[in-house]
Structure formats: structure tokens, C-alpha cells
Design a protein around this motif. Structure first.
Motif, short mmCIF file in Angstrom:
data_model
loop_
_atom_site.label_atom_id
_atom_site.label_comp_id
_atom_site.label_asym_id
_atom_site.label_seq_id
_atom_site.Cartn_x
_atom_site.Cartn_y
_atom_site.Cartn_z
N ARG A 111 106.15 10.04 32.67
CA ARG A 111 107.31 9.20 32.96
C ARG A 111 107.87 9.58 34.33
O ARG A 111 107.89 10.74 34.71
N ALA A 112 108.30 8.57 35.07
CA ALA A 112 108.87 8.78 36.41
C ALA A 112 110.32 9.25 36.30
O ALA A 112 111.06 8.83 35.40
N VAL A 113 110.70 10.12 37.22
CA VAL A 113 112.08 10.62 37.27
C VAL A 113 112.76 10.24 38.58
O VAL A 113 113.81 9.61 38.57
N ALA A 114 112.16 10.64 39.72
CA ALA A 114 112.84 10.41 40.99
C ALA A 114 111.84 10.29 42.13
O ALA A 114 110.80 10.94 42.12
N PRO A 115 112.16 9.47 43.14
CA PRO A 115 111.32 9.39 44.35
C PRO A 115 111.50 10.64 45.20
O PRO A 115 112.59 11.22 45.25
N MET A 116 110.44 11.05 45.87
CA MET A 116 110.52 12.20 46.78
C MET A 116 110.49 11.72 48.24
O MET A 116 111.50 11.70 48.91
N TYR A 117 109.33 11.31 48.70
CA TYR A 117 109.16 10.83 50.07
C TYR A 117 107.82 10.12 50.14
O TYR A 117 106.98 10.23 49.25
N GLU A 287 114.19 11.33 52.35
CA GLU A 287 113.83 10.08 51.70
C GLU A 287 114.04 10.12 50.18
O GLU A 287 113.77 9.12 49.50
N THR A 288 114.52 11.24 49.68
CA THR A 288 114.81 11.36 48.25
C THR A 288 116.15 10.70 47.97
O THR A 288 117.18 11.35 47.82
N LEU A 289 116.13 9.38 47.93
CA LEU A 289 117.33 8.56 47.72
C LEU A 289 117.15 7.73 46.47
O LEU A 289 116.05 7.23 46.20
N ALA A 290 118.23 7.57 45.72
CA ALA A 290 118.14 6.86 44.44
C ALA A 290 117.55 5.47 44.60
O ALA A 290 116.75 5.02 43.76
N GLU A 291 117.91 4.77 45.67
CA GLU A 291 117.43 3.39 45.84
C GLU A 291 115.92 3.32 46.06
O GLU A 291 115.31 2.26 45.86
N ASN A 292 115.30 4.44 46.42
CA ASN A 292 113.85 4.43 46.63
C ASN A 292 113.05 4.48 45.34
O ASN A 292 111.82 4.42 45.37
N VAL A 293 113.73 4.54 44.21
CA VAL A 293 113.03 4.50 42.93
C VAL A 293 112.25 3.20 42.77
O VAL A 293 111.26 3.13 42.03
N VAL A 294 112.65 2.15 43.46
CA VAL A 294 111.98 0.85 43.34
C VAL A 294 110.57 0.88 43.90
O VAL A 294 109.79 -0.05 43.69
N HIS A 295 110.20 1.95 44.61
CA HIS A 295 108.84 2.04 45.16
C HIS A 295 107.82 2.48 44.12
O HIS A 295 106.62 2.53 44.41
N ASN A 296 108.27 2.81 42.94
CA ASN A 296 107.36 3.03 41.81
C ASN A 296 107.02 1.67 41.23
O ASN A 296 107.89 0.96 40.73
N ARG A 297 105.74 1.30 41.28
CA ARG A 297 105.35 -0.05 40.90
C ARG A 297 104.56 -0.12 39.60
O ARG A 297 104.06 -1.19 39.24
#
Length: 324
Positions: A111-117, A287-297
Motif C-alpha cells: 500500500r502507498a503512503v507518501a511520495p518521496m521524489y 519534492e516530498t509534498l502531499a499534493e504529489n501523491v497524485v503521481h501514484n497511478r
């Protein structure tokens, strides 16, 4: 009268605080994060993440050096570690049962948790090589880093582009030395930017960075759900006189589906609440920003992480909000 009112307010406040206390009865006594080789970005980033979880979530957290993304996702799937740092290419292959370490095994408990970079694919030659386009590498000696890392992906990209290279695999740093000595014609990798090895190369002589053709970017990004178009800004390397269009893979923090929801929520919240601490440990965390979670496809979010992003008002896709 004042005493009675004050006492009543105190009781209400105490009750409110107790109601907000997190039930930790199902939390583990410790957490292990799978990182990578010593000195690599994952090892440093992982130490920063471990410090945040230990100090601000209250669960003692350590890191475990591993062979990197491929091993991390399998260790997490099997419950051997609690958190994996991984690029989404290896995560996708594991998810669909095509992992080199566990072929045929669908890693469906990730399961995904958070974007890193994001890690852009980068390929460079010496500026005086006369090599300007990726197609110019036909038949050339090209270093692609470790065979089990980004080299496996570079091989795929060359195959898709119909370019046949004389591929060489090995440690990235060693291959950069071979490029400088002209024993290799070009070296490719997928590190964060700026990559120290390329920057060091430029201190000795100018380099040329290759761009992906526009049609290749579109085709590959459509075929592989873990790929996304990336632009390397001209200020990244002194050799650049303009932006470089390429492809990249996001790195994500993953966990096992059984990690308690309340704990995963607190970890997710702490990552962004103490973002400055994470950046201090490694600059890639910018780049560890909450809005970058959308890059998980493709990978479902852990319910605890999903709750955090929903509270933050981030619009999640059907995949990100847990649908399969």
C-alpha cells in the motif's frame, strides 16, 4: 461560582483531550524501514524518515540496508520489514507479479503512503564525443549502472527505440570514471537531480545530456504507468544551455496493508508536518509534498494515508483511494 465554572471547563477540556488520544493498542513496538546501499539517497532519506517516526510518532524506528527497491517491496509484501522506500517501476512489476526477485507472485499487500521524489532518467556523454541524439548511441559502449537497477529500464528504452548499444553494467561511480577515461561513450542512470556524479564529471570537462524524442516520451509514458514526462531545468548542470526533456519514475514510501490504520495516519501526518526536518536530511525531500501523491497511478493507498490526504482536501483518483 467561579470555581465551579472553572472545574466544569477543565473537565470538558480533559474529556476532549482523552477523546483525541490515539488508540495504540495494536501498534508494533518498533518499525523497520528498508532503504538501500550505504551512502545512497535511500539510506540517507530513510534515516531522516526514521528519526521523524521515532521522535514525533513515538515508535522506535530503525533502517535496514538492502539491495534497494526490488528487495524492499518483496520484504514488505512478506512482512519482513514495515516500510519500503522504492521507485514505482519495481513496485509496479511486483504488484502485477513480474518482479525479478519473486516472479509470478503478485505483491497485492503493498500500500502507498507518501511520495518521496522523482528520479529522471539521465544519459550523458562527453561534449566533444560528437554524440548528440540517443540514436547516435547505436553500437556505442554505454554504461547503464547496476543490472538490477536503472540499467534494466534503460535496456527496455533502447529496445523500444530500436537502438542497439554495447551495454555495460556496474557501479554508477565506476562507470563515470570510465566515461571520463573514454573507455565508455556514455553513461545513463536514474538518480535525483542534480546527480553528484554528473556534477563531478563537469568539473573535469563539459558533458552533453541526451533528451528523449517527444514521440518516445509519449509512447513510453502511455505504455508504462510508472513513467512520467520530466524536464531537467537548464540550471541543473553547468553543461546545459536549455531544458532536457526526459522520463522519470517517482519514488514512494510504501507499507504493508496490515500496518495499523491509526499508525499509518500518524506517520503520514508526521512526514508532512516535519517536512523541513526531512529536507535537512536530504535535499531530494523537497519534492516530498502531499499534493504529489497524485503521481501514484496504480497502487492503492493505505487507508490511514488516505484519511490524511482526504482531510487535507487532496482529490484522489479511484486507484489512490483504495480501489483495485
Amino acid at each position: 461560582m467561579f470555581y465551579k465554572i472553572f472545574t466544569g471547563l477543565a473537565l470538558i477540556t480533559a474529556t476532549s483531550v482523552m477523546a483525541q488520544e490515539v488508540d495504540k493498542s495494536d501498534w508494533p513496538s518498533s518499525i523497520v524501514i528498508g532503504t538501500g546501499s550505504p551512502g545512497a539517497t535511500y539510506a540517507i532519506y530513510g534515516q531522516g524518515l526514521a528519526s521523524i517516526i521515532s521522535n514525533h510518532v513515538g515508535v522506535p524506528t530503525s533502517t535496514q540496508q538492502t539491495q534497494g527497491p526490488y528487495q524492499n517491496v518483496t520484504l514488505t509484501q512478506n512482512g519482513r520489514i514495515d516500510i519500503a522506500l522504492t521507485t514505482m517501476g519495481p513496485a509496479y512489476e511486483a504488484w502485477v507479479g513480474e518482479s525479478e526477485l519473486a516472479p509470478g507472485v503478485q505483491h497485492n499487500r503493498l500500500r502507498a503512503v507518501a511520495p518521496m521524489y522523482i528520479s529522471p532518467f539521465q544519459m550523458a556523454a562527453l561534449a566533444d564525443s560528437g554524440l548528440n541524439e540517443l540514436s547516435d548511441l547505436e553500437g556505442k559502449r554505454v554504461g547503464l549502472g547496476p543490472a538490477g537497477g536503472s540499467g534494466a529500464y534503460w535496456t527496455r528504452w533502447f529496445d523500444k527505440l530500436g537502438i542497439s548499444v554495447n551495454a555495460s553494467f556496474g557501479p554508477f561511480g565506476d562507470q563515470m570514471s570510465q566515461l571520463s577515461d573514454r573507455r565508455l561513450d556514455a553513461v545513463g542512470a536514474a538518480p535525483g537531480i542534480p546527480a553528484a556524479a554528473y556534477t563531478e564529471l563537469e568539473t573535469m570537462e563539459p558533458a552533453h545530456f541526451f533528451a528523449f524524442p517527444a514521440e518516445a516520451i509519449e509512447t513510453l509514458a502511455e505504455e508504462f504507468p510508472y513513467l512520467q514526462p520530466v524536464v531537467i531545468p537548464p540550471e541543473t548542470y553547468r553543461s546545459l544551455d536549455g531544458p532536457v526533456n526526459t522520463l522519470g519514475m517517482w519514488n514512494f514510501v510504501l507499507t504493508h496493508e496490515d500496518l495499523p490504520e491509526s499508525l499509518t495516519y500518524e506517520i503520514t501526518k508526521a512526514i508532512f508536518a516535519y517536512h523541513d526536518d526531512l529536507v535537512a536530511s536530504h535535499g531530494s525531500a523537497r519534492e516530498t509534498l502531499a499534493e504529489n501523491v497524485v503521481h501514484n497511478r496504480f497502487l492503492p493507498l493505505h487507508p490511514g494515508a488516505e484519511r490524511y490526504y482526504t482531510e487535507e482536501g487532496i482529490e484522489l483518483s479511484p486507484i489512490e483511494n483504495g480501489a483495485n
